[in-house]
Design a protein around this motif. Structure first.
Motif, PDB file in Angstrom:
ATOM      1  N   GLN A 196      55.269  -0.851  49.915  1.00  0.00           N
ATOM      2  CA  GLN A 196      55.841  -0.757  48.570  1.00  0.00           C
ATOM      3  C   GLN A 196      55.521   0.600  47.930  1.00  0.00           C
ATOM      4  N   GLY A 197      55.879   1.647  48.666  1.00  0.00           N
ATOM      5  CA  GLY A 197      55.443   2.980  48.279  1.00  0.00           C
ATOM      6  C   GLY A 197      56.178   3.620  47.125  1.00  0.00           C
ATOM      7  N   GLN A 198      57.190   2.958  46.573  1.00  0.00           N
ATOM      8  CA  GLN A 198      58.011   3.595  45.546  1.00  0.00           C
ATOM      9  C   GLN A 198      57.194   4.079  44.352  1.00  0.00           C
ATOM     10  N   THR A 199      56.243   3.268  43.902  1.00  0.00           N
ATOM     11  CA  THR A 199      55.404   3.676  42.770  1.00  0.00           C
ATOM     12  C   THR A 199      54.536   4.871  43.137  1.00  0.00           C
ATOM     13  N   TRP A 200      53.992   4.882  44.343  1.00  0.00           N
ATOM     14  CA  TRP A 200      53.169   6.002  44.798  1.00  0.00           C
ATOM     15  C   TRP A 200      53.985   7.296  44.852  1.00  0.00           C
ATOM     16  N   TRP A 201      55.188   7.218  45.403  1.00  0.00           N
ATOM     17  CA  TRP A 201      56.019   8.424  45.531  1.00  0.00           C
ATOM     18  C   TRP A 201      56.346   8.996  44.163  1.00  0.00           C
ATOM     19  N   LYS A 202      56.659   8.117  43.213  1.00  0.00           N
ATOM     20  CA  LYS A 202      57.001   8.575  41.862  1.00  0.00           C
ATOM     21  C   LYS A 202      55.804   9.249  41.196  1.00  0.00           C
TER      22      LYS A 202
END
Length: 496
Positions: A196-202
């Motif tokens: 669930q890397g979307q938050t990390w990437w942002k």
């Protein structure tokens, strides 16, 4: 007589048809009513099917998973639900995973244990594996990484890197982690581990993180590792990172992340590892699909653990940002005896790349690429010697890496803009380079298609496009046709 017989037959047929029509209800005398009846029959059938399926928890139009029994791969097997886990995607199951691993850790002398993860969405913070353990993910099972960094443990920098890859100081650990282990298997019926890397990437793009992001799966200082038949997706950082491990096999694994806007989501990073097989995988990610590493500048030199004896084969890979298969750029401990074969690279920025820089030290040698296919790739083969990223100012600028004995056999493809770009330098020349059996369809018809600088090597037989002047030419029988006049001619053009 003939006409009379024909007429009689026709009338008999009409009477027969009329006889049967008397038994058809008038409800079906129009197309509209017939269609309505068919729809009623269909929905009635579906209703009965749904009623019978309700006991199994399957709702209409939701794809049911065909139940497949868990194979028993260890003497003792547990189900994650035995430890109180709930697969609703909301309940945090970290304690259940930790209790299961603790139970398995006591079974080492009996051959270890197996943890079965059934279908469902199993949210968790990071947890550790243990030796002699099999983590088995059923079809429809998905381990979800909690996306709040406060739940992710901070760890010291890798000893061969000296600092976090993105920030000085400590780094976040991985979602699934292991250290000093032996005999570990992660497999299944193609279940999924989702970071669930979307938050990390942002947060990374917005510069809101103070530490290097964590990998999805990281196993360190371990041996006899098998990872197979699973899907890894949306890692916060590098996806699968074996570090200083021996006897590692990655087989039949799918690794996914968005090809854009998912920074540094390498697929597999074999780092200071020995005796590695990576085969039969599909990888499409936001950075290198596969990267071979061995430490960063002076820290990698001091740690002194090379990556060696590595076989990469039968892959389909895509990388719109970096390369399909890379060596480096962190290769200061050395990389040797690597074979990359039967690899298809499609819709990518680069296909296969070796990257290094002054300050790295170390070596890249005895590398063989065989039977590669490129399709719609901007640059096919790359060797780059000025990849100047350093952990700090303590590196030795005169620590020049050595690049030699690098072979490219049977390279084919189409839609490639620059088939070859070998960019050696006066301080880091590329030696003993060989090309044989190459035919790559190009999309750019001007000069500088086969680019070279500070390269010494040979071309055997006919290749397309025509090679640069830095390389000696041999016929198929290995007889010299033309000796290069200079290996130091530079024909590098980065404008396209």
């Amino acid at each position: 007589m003939v006409e009379t017989g024909t007429t009689s037959s026709w009338w008999r047929a009409q009477l027969h048809l009329h006889h049967h029509r008397r038994w058809i209800p008038t409800f079906f005398t129009t197309h509209k009513t017939l269609l309505a009846a068919l729809w009623i029959t269909f929905f009635f059938t579906v209703f009965l099917w749904q009623q019978r399926s309700a006991a199994s928890g399957f709702l209409i139009f939701r794809r049911p998973f065909t139940y497949r029994a868990f194979p028993k791969l260890r003497p003792v097997a547990f189900n994650l639900t035995d430890f109180g886990a709930v697969g609703d995607g909301v309940t945090v199951n970290t304690v259940a995973f930790e209790r299961a691993v603790m139970a398995i850790s006591k079974l080492g002398k009996k051959g270890g244990g197996q943890l079965n993860v059934p279908p469902g969405y199993w949210l968790t913070a990071p947890f550790n594996l243990t030796s002699h353990m099999t983590l088995f993910l059923a079809e429809g099972a998905e381990i979800l990484g909690i996306n709040d960094e406060k739940y992710w443990t901070l760890m010291p920098p890798l000893p061969s890197y000296g600092c976090g890859r993105e920030h000085p100081g400590p780094r976040y650990g991985s979602l699934i982690h292991g250290q000093n282990l032996k005999d570990v298997v992660i497999t299944g019926h193609n279940g999924t581990i989702n970071g669930q890397g979307q938050t990390w990437w942002k947060k990374y793009r917005q510069k809101l993180l103070n530490h290097t992001r964590g990998p999805l799966v990281q196993i360190m200082w371990s041996s006899d590792i098998l990872i197979s038949n699973i899907t890894l997706r949306d890692s916060p950082f590098w996806t699968l990172h074996p570090f200083d491990c021996k006897n590692v096999t990655v087989r039949n694994v799918t690794i996914l992340a968005p090809v854009f806007e998912a920074p540094n989501t390498d697929g597999i990073d074999a780092d200071s590892c020995e005796d590695v097989v990576i085969e039969d995988c599909y990888i499409s990610v936001g950075d290198d699909a596969v990267a071979i590493k061995s430490g960063w500048d002076q820290y990698g030199v001091a740690y002194g653990r090379p990556s060696k004896n590595i076989l990469i084969r039968n892959l389909v890979v895509r990388s719109m940002v970096s390369a399909g298969v890379s060596i480096g750029s962190e290769m200061s401990g050395g990389v040797s005896n690597v074979t990359v074969e039967n690899v298809y690279v499609w819709s990518s920025r680069r296909a296969v790349r070796i990257k290094t820089a002054p300050g790295r030290g170390g070596y890249v040698r005895h590398i063989t690429y065989r039977n590669l296919t490129f399709e719609n790739v901007r640059v096919g083969i790359v060797i780059k010697t000025d990849y100047n990223e350093h952990p700090d100012d303590g590196f030795d600028p005169k620590a020049f890496p050595s690049l030699h004995d690098i072979n490219y056999f049977s390279i084919h493809g189409e839609g490639v803009r620059v088939p070859v770009r070998i960019h050696g330098s006066e301080d880091i020349p590329v030696r003993k380079l060989t090309f044989r059996d190459m035919s790559v369809g190009i999309t750019y018809k001007k000069k500088h298609i086969f680019q070279c600088a500070y390269v010494e090597g040979r071309v055997i037989g006919t290749i397309f496009p025509a090679p640069c002047e830095n390389l000696d030419l041999y016929d198929e029988g290995g007889h010299l046709i033309r000796r290069s006049t200079s290996q130091n001619v530079s024909d590098i053009d980065y404008d396209f």
